[in-house]
Write an enzyme that holds these catalytic residues in place. Structure first.
Site, PDB file in Angstrom:
ATOM      1  N   CYS A 108       9.238   0.880  10.183  1.00 33.23           N
ATOM      2  CA  CYS A 108       8.448   1.789  11.010  1.00 33.23           C
ATOM      3  C   CYS A 108       8.852   1.767  12.475  1.00 33.23           C
ATOM      4  O   CYS A 108       8.465   2.656  13.235  1.00 33.23           O
ATOM      5  CB  CYS A 108       6.963   1.454  10.875  1.00 33.23           C
ATOM      6  SG  CYS A 108       6.330   1.636   9.194  1.00 33.23           S
ATOM      7  N   HIS A 246       3.385   4.600  16.895  1.00 37.75           N
ATOM      8  CA  HIS A 246       3.624   4.762  15.461  1.00 37.75           C
ATOM      9  C   HIS A 246       2.317   5.098  14.766  1.00 37.75           C
ATOM     10  O   HIS A 246       1.271   4.520  15.068  1.00 37.75           O
ATOM     11  CB  HIS A 246       4.222   3.468  14.905  1.00 37.75           C
ATOM     12  CG  HIS A 246       4.202   3.380  13.413  1.00 37.75           C
ATOM     13  ND1 HIS A 246       4.697   4.382  12.606  1.00 37.75           N
ATOM     14  CD2 HIS A 246       3.758   2.398  12.577  1.00 37.75           C
ATOM     15  CE1 HIS A 246       4.556   4.033  11.343  1.00 37.75           C
ATOM     16  NE2 HIS A 246       3.986   2.845  11.298  1.00 37.75           N
ATOM     17  N   ASN A 277       1.192   7.818   7.334  1.00 42.65           N
ATOM     18  CA  ASN A 277       2.209   6.936   7.911  1.00 42.65           C
ATOM     19  C   ASN A 277       3.554   7.287   7.291  1.00 42.65           C
ATOM     20  O   ASN A 277       3.775   7.059   6.096  1.00 42.65           O
ATOM     21  CB  ASN A 277       1.825   5.480   7.623  1.00 42.65           C
ATOM     22  CG  ASN A 277       2.829   4.476   8.176  1.00 42.65           C
ATOM     23  OD1 ASN A 277       3.951   4.814   8.526  1.00 42.65           O
ATOM     24  ND2 ASN A 277       2.433   3.220   8.225  1.00 42.65           N
TER      25      ASN A 277
END
Length: 331
Positions: A108, A246, A277
């Site tokens: 990520c 993020h 996500n």
């Protein structure tokens, strides 16, 4: 950053639809994550097709002739093959075959890692205009019955063209990793075991995550990364006009904004609500959404933070690219 582009899969997975296989509810998912729906690939959509679409849009929105793109970086952890890696194929599809092209695998945090690498290549004279793509097909590695991962992740791709400018628009990166806690985000089976010819039945390879362990690590690590990014950029919280963390959890993002002392009127990216996500794709997707919807404007000063598998993190201050004329909002 000269231009941004994105690609969102056509299939929308609502919380209610997901709960047909997951023992949960729309209310529970939204309260704990801020997610109402996410996009999963379907039909002929793939990591490759999304990467190409996002990259094409970034090039067109940048106004740079594609012949001037002399490097392609693909940040992804879900390319379907290790050999060949993805970036050369994406470069070929974009009509810029022959340029250096490589994958960057950092979970990520991959997009912010890629921004740092692209900036360093340009500053070193090894590249002039770099196409950086973050693209993920997280849905392919999900156990749809897992209450720790199934509701969190989505698919998508975002890209930026990074090139030279009279004034520096990308600060030094504050980044790091914690291998001691690496197993907090992992997978159910390792690749050598998966390809073992002695196994007659191949088990599924799914993403795993110890949510509380990751949260404790993030609570200690990320505030230091954010304050460090401001320090190396020579800025204060009052100088930040946009916050693009993020998209892991909306509640965590709001808490980070508060703890950092950002002014109340500073917009915080919330693409997670309808995208989930998307790992290395989450920050460019969120950036593109904010610019395309008018929540942010080109030229504003933005603080970015990527974090996740590794465990790794990266933060930097950037000047946002112009608002895209070709957007993903109608995808």
């Amino acid at each position: 950053m000269l231009g941004v582009g994105a690609c969102r899969p056509t299939r929308v997975i609502t919380n209610d639809e997901l709960c047909q296989t997951l023992d949960s509810s729309d209310e529970w998912i939204f309260e704990r994550s801020g997610i109402r729906s996410r996009r999963w690939i379907s039909g002929d959509e793939s990591n490759r097709s999304m990467s190409v679409t996002a990259g094409e849009r970034a090039i067109l929105n940048s106004g740079i002739d594609r012949s001037k793109i002399d490097c392609v970086i693909l940040s992804t952890s879900t390319w379907p093959t290790i050999t060949p890696h993805g970036a050369p194929s994406v470069a070929y599809d974009l009509g810029i075959n022959g340029v250096p092209a490589f994958d960057l695998v950092s979970g990520c945090g991959g997009f912010c890692y890629g921004v740092s690498v692209a900036s360093a290549l340009i500053n070193a004279g090894s590249a002039t205009n770099v196409l950086l793509i973050g693209s993920e097909t997280m849905s392919l590695s999900l156990d749809v019955t897992s209450r720790s991962t199934a509701f969190l992740f989505g698919d998508g791709a975002g890209a930026v063209v990074i090139g030279p400018a009279e004034e520096n628009g990308i600060s030094p990166t504050v980044w790091g990793s914690d291998g001691e806690n690496a197993s907090a985000i992992g997978q159910t089976i390792n690749i050598p075991d998966f390809i073992n010819p002695e196994l007659k039945e191949k088990p599924g390879m799914y993403l795993t995550m110890e949510g509380q362990r990751v949260f404790r690590w993030a609570a200690i690590t990320l505030p230091k990364a954010l304050s460090g990014a401001l320090d190396v950029a020579g800025l204060h919280a009052d100088d930040i006009e946009v916050f693009i963390p993020h998209q892991a959890n909306a509640r965590i993002n709001d808490l980070m904004k508060k703890n950092l002392g950002l002014p109340d009127d500073v917009p915080v990216a919330n693409d997670i609500e309808f995208t989930g996500n998307t790992s290395a794709a989450s920050i460019p997707l969120a950036m593109e959404e904010m610019l395309a919807s008018g929540k942010a404007k080109g030229g504003q000063t933005a603080l970015m933070l990527g974090f996740g598998a590794g465990l790794s993190y990266a933060a930097q201050v950037v000047t946002l690219p112009p608002a895209p004329t070709i957007t993903s909002l109608d995808d």
